[in-house]
Scaffold this active site. Structure first.
Site, mmCIF file in Angstrom:
data_model
loop_
_atom_site.group_PDB
_atom_site.id
_atom_site.type_symbol
_atom_site.label_atom_id
_atom_site.label_comp_id
_atom_site.label_asym_id
_atom_site.label_seq_id
_atom_site.Cartn_x
_atom_site.Cartn_y
_atom_site.Cartn_z
ATOM 1 N N THR A 160 0.833 -1.194 0.000
ATOM 2 C CA THR A 160 0.000 0.000 0.000
ATOM 3 C C THR A 160 0.858 1.232 0.000
ATOM 4 O O THR A 160 2.080 1.181 -0.066
ATOM 5 C CB THR A 160 -0.904 0.052 1.220
ATOM 6 N N ASN A 184 -8.473 16.813 -5.627
ATOM 7 C CA ASN A 184 -7.474 16.515 -6.647
ATOM 8 C C ASN A 184 -7.319 17.598 -7.691
ATOM 9 O O ASN A 184 -6.317 17.645 -8.401
ATOM 10 C CB ASN A 184 -7.766 15.161 -7.284
#
Lengths: 398, 398
Positions: free
Chosen positions: B185, B393
């Site tokens: 991860t 984002n």
């Protein structure tokens, strides 16, 4: 593509009506009549949950020569099981009776909400209006009549000079969300008055679709209803006179499909920019396509483009996860239009953020990726990812 | 996971500081000291553009026994070319000098913006504070110190009873965007005081990661910096006494990693709900994973879940494009929690929209998909897709 005037195709008439499937006052039903002797090629979605009309259109196409296309928007008749199959057949039957052909001569197409029963009664009730409106000049109206969340019609025309004379190509498409066609786009209907044998016609369509509709993605979601047809009426009296003619027609058809595919990406749900993702220097076309799709479907790349942020790190990260195990990152280059932004595994020498940002302010952006591995290339078209994509898809059924 | 109190792991001390890499006043530098004799296993991103610290950590891990982990947030030191490699090594060197070990005994980890030069001076200047703060009780602070766009720390602990006595497992993770780990991860650090041989340790980590971090996706974007380490200090004096002990520890480790992976999905950028996508009845685990990831990464499914819209048609369409060519759609079932919403290729008999909608109003939703093809299953964790994902984002670098 603001309301272009498409060229009529002799042998093809279109009629559009308001059947009340969508909101009142919206065109939502289109019939397309193909003159006797026309040939029809088609490609359909590869989604395993393909819609009832896709099943029925395939059956009817196999049974003989289609004379009518019946298209409704507002309801996809997908995820509707056996009832959906009966409904699609009932609509074909109703049009067939009205115009005096066999039900198998009607191909049904549906687009809209998945999983709701098709409002057969409204469609049947709307057919007389649609048939009464039939006209060779009906493309523009029909272009409106097949839309769902699209904001504008997508139409294109071309005249192709063949050895025996000129032929016309005209097509329309719709699609804005659930767009990652796989062997066909949402819905696209192209027609020509050239005289083309069935096998050639299917070949031409397959080649054109592979380089156009199959390279557009809005959200990576392949639809249950994708379909694309190519009709040849032969009414120009001009047949393909050899390999040169085939090449000319194939090239014009591919260009026309690319125009429609780009119009779909430009009108993607919530889109503010059309994005051309060009991948060059790949070892194979499939490799170039894989990298282009990975970049084109990255939510991080798409939100950065919405913000006009030349975030090359996100493009580079997407290239890096595209599944090329032996990729030499030092050989990869990334350009925005003709401005080099990344090379040698990092930011390009002399990179200027303001300069890069200027290349992505407009309504069309080109990301050019060089892999430095070979001579194969592919272009994929997509759009940016905005608040409106979320709004449109969060509110779609409410 | 609101500020849990993690259990200390004897032999591991953590120190956190504010080095000014992120905004002033934010913790952004963590050092983790491993007692002499500790063993350390690690897995890293498979993104081809892996970051400089990933390269250096791999080198140092191969060179011998790590004694220190050096973690900074705010800057990923990715896409930084040769300068990035020098910077990562310079940071290791500085810590090594300060604490009196060889530079190879330090493993570097970075997370944050891609493509900006690493602020080595600030990191080096922050090291004394971090070292001065070292404490076995430092997990909570360190959990904060490794975050980027995460909104909360992700920590978990367990006590495992082995034949020779009890051992402790504690881990922390970070990650919120660019989350689709591939072999690891974003960043996760797990430690135990059990005494475990190196090869066993790496095996345990690989198995746990495959069932936890490798099954979480926020946006499908595999990071350039993913890394996960598992440290065994041996300070409990308890070794694995056979297959039973190995099973017990493996099970506890997998559970702990799943807890952290779910915390990452729950805290995904803009997330309002944690989504469990459970696929059962597959012919193989890889098939179940493919279907689960296709559903979990569908923007249409994720926006519908944000709107608490039980749009089963979008789930069904995603299953249909997941690449199972011989899927029998009549055998597929879809449940929201324990409520059947789709079967036989369409809406379930007796389906009630209000009832379905009630199952997805909460902070955690389970989509259960039955393929009816076999006995294999897999669960993937993700989150919904909201306006805030776009905002975060689009504004990340501005």
């Amino acid at each position: 593509m603001s309301e272009p005037q498409p060229l009529p195709v002799p042998g093809v008439r279109l009629g559009t009506a308001q059947a009340g499937i969508k909101r009142v006052g919206q065109r939502d039903l289109v019939v397309m009549e193909l003159a006797a002797g026309s040939r029809c090629a088609a490609v359909f979605t590869r989604n395993r949950f393909c819609a009832a009309p896709v099943h029925v259109a395939r059956e009817h196409l196999a049974a003989g020569s289609p004379r009518w296309l019946l298209i409704n928007t507002g309801n996809a008749n997908a995820g509707t099981g056996e009832a959906g199959m009966r409904d699609a057949r009932a609509c074909c039957q109703a049009l067939a009776q009205q115009v005096g052909v066999a039900p198998e001569a009607v191909l049904p197409f549906s687009t809209g909400v998945i999983g709701e029963p098709l409002p057969v009664d409204r469609i049947v009730a709307g057919l007389p209006d649609a048939v009464a409106a039939l006209s060779e000049a009906g493309w523009q109206e029909a272009g409106w009549g097949i839309l769902t969340t699209d904001t504008r019609p997508k139409l294109a025309s071309a005249t192709v000079q063949l050895a025996g004379g000129a032929v016309t190509l005209t097509g329309m498409a719709k699609g804005s969300g659930m767009i990652r066609p796989n062997m066909a786009t949402m819905l696209a209907f192209v027609a020509t008055d050239a005289d083309i044998p069935q096998a050639t016609l299917q070949g031409l369509l397959g080649e054109a679709v592979a380089q156009s509709f199959n390279r557009v993605t809005v959200d990576g979601d392949t639809s249950t209803n994708d379909a694309c047809t190519l009709v040849a009426t032969g009414h120009s009296g001009v047949a393909l006179a050899g390999e040169g003619d085939r090449e000319r027609l194939a090239s014009a058809l591919t260009d026309l499909c690319v125009t429609l595919a780009r119009a779909i990406a430009r009108d993607g749900e919530g889109a503010t920019r059309l994005i051309n993702v060009v991948v060059e220097g790949a070892q194979a076309v499939a490799e170039a396509e894989r990298v282009a799709f990975t970049v084109a479907e990255s939510p991080l790349v798409k939100t950065a483009l919405f913000a006009a942020d030349p975030n090359w790190g996100r493009i580079l990260a997407a290239v890096g996860r595209a599944g090329i195990d032996d990729l030499d990152v030092a050989g990869v280059t990334i350009d925005l239009d003709d401005y080099r932004i990344a090379e040698q595994g990092g930011r390009a020498a002399g990179y200027d953020e303001a300069e890069a940002s200027r290349r992505i302010q407009g309504s069309e952006v080109t990301i050019r990726i060089g892999l430095g591995r070979g001579a194969a290339a592919a272009t994929v078209w997509t759009c940016d990812f905005s608040y409106d994509y979320v709004r449109i898809n969060a509110e779609y059924r409410t």
